[in-house]
Motif scaffolding. Structure first.
Motif, PDB file in Angstrom:
ATOM      1  N   GLY A   1      -2.496   5.962   7.590  1.00  0.00           N
ATOM      2  CA  GLY A   1      -1.466   5.274   7.624  1.00  0.00           C
ATOM      3  C   GLY A   1      -0.192   6.080   7.937  1.00  0.00           C
TER       4      GLY A   1
ATOM      5  N   CYS B   1      -3.967   4.353   1.366  1.00  0.00           N
ATOM      6  CA  CYS B   1      -2.672   3.530   2.309  1.00  0.00           C
ATOM      7  C   CYS B   1      -2.032   2.463   1.642  1.00  0.00           C
ATOM      8  N   MET B   2      -2.874   1.899   0.404  1.00  0.00           N
ATOM      9  CA  MET B   2      -2.368   0.801  -0.344  1.00  0.00           C
ATOM     10  C   MET B   2      -2.160   1.265  -2.000  1.00  0.00           C
TER      11      MET B   2
ATOM     12  N   GLU C   1       4.417   4.773  -1.421  1.00  0.00           N
ATOM     13  CA  GLU C   1       4.612   3.781  -0.266  1.00  0.00           C
ATOM     14  C   GLU C   1       4.502   4.715   1.162  1.00  0.00           C
ATOM     15  N   ASP C   2       4.395   6.060   0.937  1.00  0.00           N
ATOM     16  CA  ASP C   2       4.715   7.132   2.055  1.00  0.00           C
ATOM     17  C   ASP C   2       3.411   7.003   3.006  1.00  0.00           C
ATOM     18  N   ASN C   3       2.353   6.132   2.849  1.00  0.00           N
ATOM     19  CA  ASN C   3       1.190   6.079   3.673  1.00  0.00           C
ATOM     20  C   ASN C   3       0.966   4.746   4.010  1.00  0.00           C
ATOM     21  N   ARG C   4       1.751   3.806   4.220  1.00  0.00           N
ATOM     22  CA  ARG C   4       1.637   2.467   4.471  1.00  0.00           C
ATOM     23  C   ARG C   4       0.787   2.560   5.834  1.00  0.00           C
TER      24      ARG C   4
ATOM     25  N   GLN D   1      -2.124  -4.353   6.276  1.00  0.00           N
ATOM     26  CA  GLN D   1      -1.302  -5.015   5.215  1.00  0.00           C
ATOM     27  C   GLN D   1      -1.534  -6.471   5.152  1.00  0.00           C
TER      28      GLN D   1
ATOM     29  N   TRP E   1      -4.648  -7.252   3.288  1.00  0.00           N
ATOM     30  CA  TRP E   1      -4.589  -6.878   2.368  1.00  0.00           C
ATOM     31  C   TRP E   1      -4.111  -8.066   1.269  1.00  0.00           C
TER      32      TRP E   1
ATOM     33  N   GLN F   1      -8.027  -6.107  -4.794  1.00  0.00           N
ATOM     34  CA  GLN F   1      -6.871  -4.999  -4.513  1.00  0.00           C
ATOM     35  C   GLN F   1      -7.167  -3.905  -5.670  1.00  0.00           C
TER      36      GLN F   1
END
Length: 436
Positions: A224, A248-249, A254-257, A263, A266, A274
Motif C-alpha cells: 500500500g 493494507c485494510m 490508514e497509513d498503508n491503504r 479498495q 474490498w 473482511q
C-alpha cells in the motif's frame, strides 16, 4: 544435463517410456512429455545433476509412496531413471492446456493477450478448492512450504484449480530445505535472518491467505502507501513483509491503504469476509496460531456463494448477507435485499437468478459441490420465483397451507412463503425476507 527426444526412461512399476518433447525448464531441472508403451502421456521432471541429491531422491520417493492427498495436486506418481545418467526425476500427470497460471488473473488476459472473463462464482470456486486441497494435505501431517502464484493454475470458466511443483511438499516436522517465495512467506520466516524458522502448516496458512487475498482483491495484503516508496531491495522486503508488516485494510491504521482497485473489491464483499482477512493479516501476522484455518475459509466461501445476487437495478453481481441486510449495489446503490431466502440448517441462501441448491447444503465436508437446484425468475412477473429440480430424484414440497406437491426432476415449482422442500433427509424452508 538435459535429455533428448527418444530417450528411454525407466519408470519402475509403470514400465518404460520415451521422451517426446521438452515442455519447459527452471532452476532445478527440466520438464518433458513422455509416453508409455500404451500411448499414455505423462510429464517428467528431470533434475539437474547439482540438484539431484540423495536427500531429494528420498523425499520424492516418500511422496510417491504416500500417494496424492487430492487429485488437484499434480503429484509424483513414480520415480524415473535413465541408463548411464547420474541424475533422476519423477513423473506426474500432464497439466491440461485449459489451466492458466494464476498470475493471468491479475493481468486479466489469457496467454494470447485476450481479455479474461472470470466470474465471481469461478473466483469463489477457486478459493474453495484451494482451501479444501490444502486442508487435505495438512490433514496428512504435510505442508506445502511454497504456496505462491507460480505453483497454482486455474481454469477460468469454472474456477477449477491444479497445484503443481509438489516436490516442495514435506512432512511438517520442522525440517525443510525450502523457505518459500518472497511476498508469500510468513513474516516469521522473512524476518529470521538465521534461517532457523522453517515452513510449517502455520506458515502455509499465511501463504494461503495471501493467495486468496490476491484472488479476491487483486493485490497483496501488505502492499500500500507505506510500501510504495523506496527501493524494493532486501531491506524493503525485510521491513514491510517481515518485521513491520501492516495490513493494507487494517481498520485501525490508514497509513498503508492499497490501490483503488483493491479498495473497490474490498467494498464489494460482506463484513464477515473482511473480518477474516483482518484477523489473518493483523493478529495472524504476529501470532501464527490465530491464522484462519482451511475449514474457516471453506465455510466463508460457501456463505459468500449463498449471498451472491443480481442487482435488480443494474444487473451487477453483488453480495448480500443476513448479518448485513441493508447492503446495496456498488454500482447503482439499489438495495440487494432478496425477495425470499432459503434456510437450510444454519445456512441462508438469498433468492436471485444466481441462487442454487448444492450438495454442500445437504452435507458437511463436501468437496466438489454439485448443483441440485436452480432458482429461476418468472419470465413475465418479476415478483414470482421458482425452484428447478436439477437432480435425478423427485422432491416433496409442502406449502404453508399444508398442500403437498411432488417436484419431479427437470420441473419447476413456484416459491412461496412458508414452503418446505424435502431433499433426501434435508429440509429447505422458503421465507419471504422482511428484514429479519
Amino acid at each position: 544435463m538435459s535429455l533428448s527426444n527418444g530417450t528411454e526412461v525407466d519408470l519402475g512399476p509403470l514400465g518404460r517410456a520415451r521422451i517426446t518433447e521438452l515442455l519447459g525448464q527452471g532452476g532445478q531441472g527440466f520438464v518433458f512429455e513422455v509416453r508409455l508403451a500404451n500411448g499414455e502421456a505423462l510429464a517428467l521432471k528431470w533434475y539437474r545433476p547439482e540438484c539431484a541429491s540423495v536427500e531429494q531422491f528420498n523425499e520424492m520417493q516418500r511422496l510417491v509412496e504416500s500417494g496424492s492427498p487430492h487429485e488437484r495436486f499434480l503429484w509424483p506418481i513414480s520415480m524415473a531413471r535413465v541408463a548411464d545418467q547420474p541424475s533422476f526425476g519423477y513423473v506426474m500427470r500432464l497439466r491440461e492446456s485449459r489451466f492458466l497460471e494464476l498470475s493471468y488473473l491479475l493481468s486479466n488476459t489469457d496467454r494470447e493477450g485476450r481479455v479474461l472473463s472470470v466470474s465471481f462464482a469461478s473466483t469463489i470456486a477457486m478459493c474453495r478448492q484451494l482451501s479444501y486441497s490444502f486442508l487435505r494435505l495438512h490433514a496428512r501431517g504435510m505442508c506445502y512450504r511454497d504456496i505462491s502464484f507460480g505453483n497454482v493454475f486455474f481454469e477460468p470458466e469454472h474456477g477449477d484449480v491444479l497445484i503443481c511443483d509438489n516436490d516442495n511438499v514435506g512432512v511438517d516436522d520442522g525440517t525443510s530445505r525450502v523457505l518459500g517465495t518472497p511476498f508469500f512467506m510468513a513474516p516469521e520466516v522473512v524476518r529470521d535472518l538465521t534461517y532457523q524458522t522453517l515452513p510449517s502448516t502455520d506458515t502455509d496458512r499465511h501463504s494461503l491467505a495471501v493467495l486468496l487475498f490476491y484472488t479476491l482483491f487483486l493485490g497483496h495484503p501488505f502492499e500500500g502507501a507505506r510500501t510504495d516508496a523506496g527501493l524494493r531491495d532486501t531491506s524493503w522486503l525485510l521491513t514491510y513483509f517481515g518485521t513491520e508488516p501492516v495490513f493494507c485494510m487494517d481498520p485501525a491504521r490508514e497509513d498503508n491503504r492499497p490501490s483503488g482497485i483493491v479498495q473497490q473489491y474490498w467494498a464489494i464483499y460482506p463484513r464477515f469476509l473482511q473480518d477474516l482477512f483482518v484477523q489473518a493479516f493483523v493478529a495472524g501476522a504476529h501470532q501464527p496460531g490465530l491464522r484462519i484455518t482451511e475449514g474457516q475459509w471453506i465455510k466463508a466461501m460457501d456463505r459468500l456463494r449463498d449471498g451472491m445476487v443480481t442487482c435488480r437495478g443494474c444487473g451487477a453481481t453483488g453480495f448480500w448477507d443476513v448479518a448485513e441486510p441493508e447492503r446495496t449495489c456498488r454500482s447503482c446503490a439499489t438495495s440487494l435485499q432478496p425477495p425470499y431466502v432459503l434456510k437450510i440448517g444454519r445456512r441462508t441462501v438469498a433468492v436471485s437468478p444466481l441462487a442454487t441448491l448444492r450438495t454442500d447444503h445437504l452435507a458437511s465436508g463436501v468437496d466438489d459441490s454439485v448443483v441440485m437446484g436452480q432458482v429461476r425468475a418468472h419470465p413475465q412477473d418479476a415478483s414470482r420465483w421458482g425452484i428447478h429440480n436439477l437432480s435425478t430424484r423427485p422432491w416433496e414440497a409442502t406449502y404453508g397451507a399444508g398442500q403437498v406437491v411432488r417436484l419431479e426432476p427437470d420441473r419447476t415449482m413456484e416459491i412461496s412463503d412458508g414452503m418446505r422442500i424435502s431433499i433426501d433427509s434435508t429440509t429447505v424452508l422458503a421465507t419471504r425476507w422482511q428484514g429479519g
